[in-house]
Design a protein around this motif. Structure first.
Motif, PDB file in Angstrom:
ATOM      1  N   HIS A  11      -5.449  -2.338  18.999  1.00  0.00           N
ATOM      2  CA  HIS A  11      -4.861  -1.085  18.171  1.00  0.00           C
ATOM      3  C   HIS A  11      -5.870  -0.086  17.671  1.00  0.00           C
ATOM      4  O   HIS A  11      -6.492  -0.234  16.657  1.00  0.00           O
ATOM      5  N   PRO A  17      -3.259   2.419  13.925  1.00  0.00           N
ATOM      6  CA  PRO A  17      -2.452   1.436  13.498  1.00  0.00           C
ATOM      7  C   PRO A  17      -1.026   1.767  13.818  1.00  0.00           C
ATOM      8  O   PRO A  17      -0.210   0.863  13.356  1.00  0.00           O
ATOM      9  N   HIS A  54      -3.857  -7.923   7.127  1.00  0.00           N
ATOM     10  CA  HIS A  54      -5.308  -7.646   7.086  1.00  0.00           C
ATOM     11  C   HIS A  54      -5.708  -7.751   8.730  1.00  0.00           C
ATOM     12  O   HIS A  54      -6.719  -8.404   9.029  1.00  0.00           O
ATOM     13  N   TYR A  55      -4.854  -7.505   9.523  1.00  0.00           N
ATOM     14  CA  TYR A  55      -4.938  -7.698  11.152  1.00  0.00           C
ATOM     15  C   TYR A  55      -6.460  -7.017  11.748  1.00  0.00           C
ATOM     16  O   TYR A  55      -7.018  -7.760  12.246  1.00  0.00           O
ATOM     17  N   GLU A  56      -6.833  -6.121  11.153  1.00  0.00           N
ATOM     18  CA  GLU A  56      -8.013  -5.345  11.641  1.00  0.00           C
ATOM     19  C   GLU A  56      -9.401  -6.071  11.242  1.00  0.00           C
ATOM     20  O   GLU A  56     -10.168  -6.025  11.869  1.00  0.00           O
ATOM     21  N   GLU A  57      -9.275  -7.153  10.193  1.00  0.00           N
ATOM     22  CA  GLU A  57     -10.202  -7.918   9.874  1.00  0.00           C
ATOM     23  C   GLU A  57     -10.252  -9.328  10.467  1.00  0.00           C
ATOM     24  O   GLU A  57     -11.172  -9.892  10.974  1.00  0.00           O
ATOM     25  N   ASP A  89      -2.677   1.297   4.694  1.00  0.00           N
ATOM     26  CA  ASP A  89      -2.981  -0.042   5.156  1.00  0.00           C
ATOM     27  C   ASP A  89      -1.999  -0.625   5.522  1.00  0.00           C
ATOM     28  O   ASP A  89      -0.854  -0.259   5.228  1.00  0.00           O
ATOM     29  N   TYR A 128       1.680  -0.875  14.960  1.00  0.00           N
ATOM     30  CA  TYR A 128       1.455  -2.142  14.391  1.00  0.00           C
ATOM     31  C   TYR A 128       2.383  -1.945  13.079  1.00  0.00           C
ATOM     32  O   TYR A 128       2.709  -3.095  12.513  1.00  0.00           O
ATOM     33  N   ALA A 146      -9.193  -6.663  17.442  1.00  0.00           N
ATOM     34  CA  ALA A 146      -8.113  -6.000  16.834  1.00  0.00           C
ATOM     35  C   ALA A 146      -8.308  -4.175  17.089  1.00  0.00           C
ATOM     36  O   ALA A 146      -7.249  -3.613  17.396  1.00  0.00           O
ATOM     37  N   LYS A 147      -9.642  -3.634  17.159  1.00  0.00           N
ATOM     38  CA  LYS A 147      -9.859  -2.669  17.204  1.00  0.00           C
ATOM     39  C   LYS A 147      -9.448  -2.080  18.478  1.00  0.00           C
ATOM     40  O   LYS A 147      -9.088  -0.861  19.054  1.00  0.00           O
TER      41      LYS A 147
END
Length: 262
Positions: A218, A221, A206-209, A140, A224, A214-215
């Protein structure tokens, strides 16, 4: 020494003189780092492995043309910067000290295009030793930030740490250059810059949240994570600066950042 994240975008950057990011990289030594580093550690999106690995090359690095279906001149480019086995050993030492355990040492792998495309403009003489460090797409963001944190002392040893990826990277949603970037790309790119400039490092990890779309920006990942390694290597109080911003292929952002150490 400050650390950097470079959005390397499309490999056509190597031959397309119209691309603004190319001119940004050509101005590197005059605008961003006037003193040559002793060595360069490149963290490229294009070396993705289950475990951490460094390349440890005695002699010149091979140029890896890890792309398909592009114009022939791109496959003729060579960037034969010397390897940096001493730096590779130092990276392994620091990562072990930082609790990351065994780090694989690859004595054959050269430089992929995430490394040599930006470097051919930043340091065209190809005379500075270069070592590459892999990313791990099954880990992560916090993991990659901590990898950078473990390597932070390299800055005081004259090593330039560069993360090379892309601020946005969805190859399925690329388009023609003349088409304005779509809202999902603009919104994520803007969020990333504002988060970095305002020191919201936890959000960036915690870019995906936290990041909008974000999804979509990217789907995977690996482009990133080099940013997080560079950010972590600059230290917890690092100040970010946007040093370049442009687009290609409609949705591919070339936002690039300097992380100034406190």
């Amino acid at each position: 020494m400050d650390t950097f994240f470079i959005s390397h975008g499309s490999p056509t950057l190597s031959i397309d003189e119209r691309m603004p990011a190319r001119h940004f990289l050509m101005s590197w030594k005059s605008k961003f780092l006037s003193t040559d580093p002793k060595a360069i550690l490149m963290v490229s999106a294009h070396w993705d492995k289950p475990e951490l690995a460094v390349n440890s090359i005695n002699g010149p690095n091979n140029t890896i043309h890890d792309f398909y279906g592009f114009p022939k001149p791109m496959y003729e480019i060579k960037y034969s910067a010397p390897g940096a086995p001493e730096l590779a050993n130092r990276v392994k030492e620091l990562l072990k000290k930082g609790g990351f355990g065994k780090v694989e040492e690859d004595k054959k792998r050269g430089l992929d295009h995430g490394a040599w495309v930006p470097l051919m403009f930043m340091y065209p003489e190809a005379n500075i030793p270069v070592c590459q460090l892999s990313v791990q797409s099954d880990k992560d963001g916090t993991y990659h930030y901590n990898v950078g944190k473990a390597l932070s002392s390299l800055r005081e040893e004259g090593v330039l740490i560069v993360g090379s990826g892309s601020a946005t990277h969805n190859l399925r949603l690329l388009g023609p250059d003349h088409v304005p970037p779509p809202s999902w790309a603009v919104n994520f790119d803007k969020w990333l810059t504002e988060s970095l400039l305002n020191g919201r490092h936890e959000d960036v990890k915690h870019y995906e949240e936290k990041g909008p779309a974000a999804k979509t920006a990217h789907p995977e990942p690996e482009h990133y994570y080099p940013l997080l390694v560079a950010l972590g290597a600059a230290g917890e109080d690092a100040k970010a600066e946007l040093i370049h911003h442009s687009w290609s292929n409609s949705s591919l952002s070339y936002s690039s950042y300097k992380f100034q150490t406190a």
